[in-house]
Design a protein around this motif. Sequence first.
Motif, PDB file in Angstrom:
ATOM      1  N   ILE A   1      59.418 109.471  51.361  1.00 43.57           N
ATOM      2  CA  ILE A   1      60.520 108.945  52.171  1.00 43.57           C
ATOM      3  C   ILE A   1      61.553 110.029  52.447  1.00 43.57           C
ATOM      4  O   ILE A   1      62.081 110.130  53.565  1.00 43.57           O
ATOM      5  N   LEU A   2      61.853 110.859  51.466  1.00 47.13           N
ATOM      6  CA  LEU A   2      62.800 111.961  51.686  1.00 47.13           C
ATOM      7  C   LEU A   2      62.292 112.876  52.801  1.00 47.13           C
ATOM      8  O   LEU A   2      63.055 113.242  53.709  1.00 47.13           O
ATOM      9  N   VAL A   3      61.026 113.240  52.748  1.00 42.45           N
ATOM     10  CA  VAL A   3      60.437 114.103  53.766  1.00 42.45           C
ATOM     11  C   VAL A   3      60.526 113.440  55.139  1.00 42.45           C
ATOM     12  O   VAL A   3      60.916 114.074  56.130  1.00 42.45           O
ATOM     13  N   GLU A   4      60.201 112.161  55.227  1.00 38.25           N
ATOM     14  CA  GLU A   4      60.256 111.458  56.506  1.00 38.25           C
ATOM     15  C   GLU A   4      61.681 111.398  57.043  1.00 38.25           C
ATOM     16  O   GLU A   4      61.914 111.644  58.237  1.00 38.25           O
ATOM     17  N   ALA A   5      62.639 111.082  56.189  1.00 38.51           N
ATOM     18  CA  ALA A   5      64.035 110.993  56.626  1.00 38.51           C
ATOM     19  C   ALA A   5      64.524 112.344  57.142  1.00 38.51           C
ATOM     20  O   ALA A   5      65.189 112.429  58.180  1.00 38.51           O
ATOM     21  N   ASP A   6      64.191 113.414  56.428  1.00 34.77           N
ATOM     22  CA  ASP A   6      64.597 114.756  56.847  1.00 34.77           C
ATOM     23  C   ASP A   6      63.934 115.121  58.176  1.00 34.77           C
ATOM     24  O   ASP A   6      64.576 115.694  59.064  1.00 34.77           O
ATOM     25  N   PHE A   7      62.665 114.773  58.338  1.00 30.08           N
ATOM     26  CA  PHE A   7      61.989 115.052  59.604  1.00 30.08           C
ATOM     27  C   PHE A   7      62.618 114.277  60.750  1.00 30.08           C
ATOM     28  O   PHE A   7      62.778 114.825  61.854  1.00 30.08           O
ATOM     29  N   LEU A   8      62.963 113.017  60.540  1.00 28.17           N
ATOM     30  CA  LEU A   8      63.592 112.243  61.615  1.00 28.17           C
ATOM     31  C   LEU A   8      64.830 112.959  62.138  1.00 28.17           C
ATOM     32  O   LEU A   8      65.050 113.050  63.344  1.00 28.17           O
ATOM     33  N   VAL A   9      65.622 113.482  61.244  1.00 31.36           N
ATOM     34  CA  VAL A   9      66.849 114.172  61.641  1.00 31.36           C
ATOM     35  C   VAL A   9      66.532 115.537  62.245  1.00 31.36           C
ATOM     36  O   VAL A   9      67.075 115.909  63.290  1.00 31.36           O
ATOM     37  N   ASN A  10      65.650 116.290  61.600  1.00 29.30           N
ATOM     38  CA  ASN A  10      65.327 117.633  62.108  1.00 29.30           C
ATOM     39  C   ASN A  10      64.674 117.597  63.486  1.00 29.30           C
ATOM     40  O   ASN A  10      64.963 118.451  64.329  1.00 29.30           O
ATOM     41  N   LEU A  11      63.802 116.639  63.723  1.00 27.45           N
ATOM     42  CA  LEU A  11      63.171 116.537  65.037  1.00 27.45           C
ATOM     43  C   LEU A  11      64.214 116.317  66.126  1.00 27.45           C
ATOM     44  O   LEU A  11      64.134 116.915  67.207  1.00 27.45           O
ATOM     45  N   GLU A  12      65.191 115.488  65.831  1.00 25.16           N
ATOM     46  CA  GLU A  12      66.267 115.229  66.808  1.00 25.16           C
ATOM     47  C   GLU A  12      67.155 116.452  66.959  1.00 25.16           C
ATOM     48  O   GLU A  12      67.444 116.896  68.074  1.00 25.16           O
ATOM     49  N   GLU A  13      67.594 117.026  65.843  1.00 22.27           N
ATOM     50  CA  GLU A  13      68.510 118.168  65.900  1.00 22.27           C
ATOM     51  C   GLU A  13      67.857 119.388  66.553  1.00 22.27           C
ATOM     52  O   GLU A  13      68.525 120.157  67.241  1.00 22.27           O
ATOM     53  N   ASP A  14      66.552 119.547  66.334  1.00 19.80           N
ATOM     54  CA  ASP A  14      65.824 120.689  66.911  1.00 19.80           C
ATOM     55  C   ASP A  14      65.314 120.410  68.322  1.00 19.80           C
ATOM     56  O   ASP A  14      64.656 121.269  68.922  1.00 19.80           O
ATOM     57  N   LYS A  15      65.572 119.202  68.825  1.00 22.76           N
ATOM     58  CA  LYS A  15      65.102 118.796  70.146  1.00 22.76           C
ATOM     59  C   LYS A  15      63.596 119.061  70.295  1.00 22.76           C
ATOM     60  O   LYS A  15      63.136 119.707  71.236  1.00 22.76           O
ATOM     61  N   ALA A  16      62.861 118.542  69.323  1.00 20.33           N
ATOM     62  CA  ALA A  16      61.415 118.757  69.260  1.00 20.33           C
ATOM     63  C   ALA A  16      60.715 118.179  70.479  1.00 20.33           C
ATOM     64  O   ALA A  16      61.131 117.159  71.044  1.00 20.33           O
ATOM     65  N   SER A  17      59.627 118.820  70.849  1.00 21.23           N
ATOM     66  CA  SER A  17      58.816 118.351  71.968  1.00 21.23           C
ATOM     67  C   SER A  17      58.075 117.077  71.561  1.00 21.23           C
ATOM     68  O   SER A  17      57.874 116.801  70.372  1.00 21.23           O
TER      69      SER A  17
ATOM     70  N   GLU B   1      55.039 102.773  56.713  1.00 25.31           N
ATOM     71  CA  GLU B   1      55.068 101.983  57.943  1.00 25.31           C
ATOM     72  C   GLU B   1      56.472 101.974  58.546  1.00 25.31           C
ATOM     73  O   GLU B   1      56.631 102.053  59.762  1.00 25.31           O
ATOM     74  N   THR B   2      57.482 101.899  57.684  1.00 26.98           N
ATOM     75  CA  THR B   2      58.864 101.883  58.162  1.00 26.98           C
ATOM     76  C   THR B   2      59.222 103.207  58.830  1.00 26.98           C
ATOM     77  O   THR B   2      59.809 103.221  59.917  1.00 26.98           O
ATOM     78  N   GLY B   3      58.885 104.316  58.192  1.00 32.72           N
ATOM     79  CA  GLY B   3      59.159 105.625  58.768  1.00 32.72           C
ATOM     80  C   GLY B   3      58.474 105.811  60.111  1.00 32.72           C
ATOM     81  O   GLY B   3      59.070 106.313  61.071  1.00 32.72           O
ATOM     82  N   LYS B   4      57.225 105.377  60.200  1.00 30.89           N
ATOM     83  CA  LYS B   4      56.481 105.484  61.455  1.00 30.89           C
ATOM     84  C   LYS B   4      57.149 104.667  62.558  1.00 30.89           C
ATOM     85  O   LYS B   4      57.287 105.131  63.690  1.00 30.89           O
ATOM     86  N   ALA B   5      57.552 103.442  62.216  1.00 30.65           N
ATOM     87  CA  ALA B   5      58.192 102.578  63.210  1.00 30.65           C
ATOM     88  C   ALA B   5      59.514 103.179  63.685  1.00 30.65           C
ATOM     89  O   ALA B   5      59.827 103.159  64.882  1.00 30.65           O
ATOM     90  N   ILE B   6      60.300 103.709  62.745  1.00 33.00           N
ATOM     91  CA  ILE B   6      61.572 104.329  63.119  1.00 33.00           C
ATOM     92  C   ILE B   6      61.317 105.519  64.038  1.00 33.00           C
ATOM     93  O   ILE B   6      61.967 105.662  65.080  1.00 33.00           O
ATOM     94  N   LEU B   7      60.380 106.378  63.681  1.00 35.19           N
ATOM     95  CA  LEU B   7      60.076 107.545  64.508  1.00 35.19           C
ATOM     96  C   LEU B   7      59.685 107.113  65.927  1.00 35.19           C
ATOM     97  O   LEU B   7      60.182 107.659  66.910  1.00 35.19           O
ATOM     98  N   GLN B   8      58.805 106.116  66.021  1.00 39.16           N
ATOM     99  CA  GLN B   8      58.372 105.644  67.343  1.00 39.16           C
ATOM    100  C   GLN B   8      59.543 105.113  68.156  1.00 39.16           C
ATOM    101  O   GLN B   8      59.635 105.385  69.355  1.00 39.16           O
ATOM    102  N   ASN B   9      60.429 104.376  67.516  1.00 46.20           N
ATOM    103  CA  ASN B   9      61.551 103.793  68.240  1.00 46.20           C
ATOM    104  C   ASN B   9      62.642 104.806  68.577  1.00 46.20           C
ATOM    105  O   ASN B   9      63.189 104.778  69.673  1.00 46.20           O
ATOM    106  N   VAL B  10      62.952 105.692  67.658  1.00 43.90           N
ATOM    107  CA  VAL B  10      63.983 106.693  67.909  1.00 43.90           C
ATOM    108  C   VAL B  10      63.581 107.589  69.077  1.00 43.90           C
ATOM    109  O   VAL B  10      64.386 107.879  69.959  1.00 43.90           O
ATOM    110  N   PHE B  11      62.328 108.019  69.079  1.00 50.60           N
ATOM    111  CA  PHE B  11      61.883 108.979  70.087  1.00 50.60           C
ATOM    112  C   PHE B  11      61.153 108.322  71.256  1.00 50.60           C
ATOM    113  O   PHE B  11      60.688 109.025  72.155  1.00 50.60           O
ATOM    114  N   LYS B  12      61.057 106.979  71.227  1.00 49.72           N
ATOM    115  CA  LYS B  12      60.438 106.222  72.307  1.00 49.72           C
ATOM    116  C   LYS B  12      59.079 106.801  72.685  1.00 49.72           C
ATOM    117  O   LYS B  12      58.801 107.094  73.853  1.00 49.72           O
ATOM    118  N   ILE B  13      58.234 106.989  71.688  1.00 48.17           N
ATOM    119  CA  ILE B  13      56.899 107.498  71.952  1.00 48.17           C
ATOM    120  C   ILE B  13      55.868 106.497  71.469  1.00 48.17           C
ATOM    121  O   ILE B  13      56.093 105.748  70.530  1.00 48.17           O
TER     122      ILE B  13
END
Length: 167
Positions: free
Chosen positions: A120-136, A151-163
């Motif tokens: 969960i720590l890794v996922e939370a850090d990635f969620l923020v880093n992907l946004e801050e780094d403007k990842a492709s 499942e929660t991390g995956k759902a958040i990632l999909q919704n935050v980045f609309k992918i």
Amino acid sequence: MKQIGELIQEMIEYYAGDTKRISHFLKVYAYAKTIAELEGLDKEAREILEVTAVVHDIGIKVSERKYNSSAGNYQQIEGPLVADPMLVKLGYDRAFIKRVCYLIAHHHTYHNITEKDYQILVEADFLVNLEEDKASEETIRNVYRNIFRTETGKAILQNVFKIKTTV
């Protein structure tokens, strides 16, 4: 659970004037807390995770001074050395601090993750880093496939980045 607000205040003082780093750890904390609650982590694991999320990058200042780099491997080396005395001062017990320091020392290591708090720590850090780094979008999809497991991390990632993702 100890008052996490005291730790957050301590970290804001530690990063005084560095709004980017303060915002970063607060966002990682919010994602970690959310994922942990929705994934059903027990109280002790949640407390360890939340504290770690706040201090996970604490070694970055020393790394920049000592190595002229903020690279993750240096943060993992230096972070526990800075976090330990801060957590002792705030009254956390030795076993708790040991786990927090372990997570700090591994939060940029993405293989052999077997514990849910670590994942969960890794996922939370990635969620923020992907946004801050403007990842492709391609990078985001790769992180989803190769890093995210909850499942929660995956759902958040999909919704935050609309992918839309397919595994």
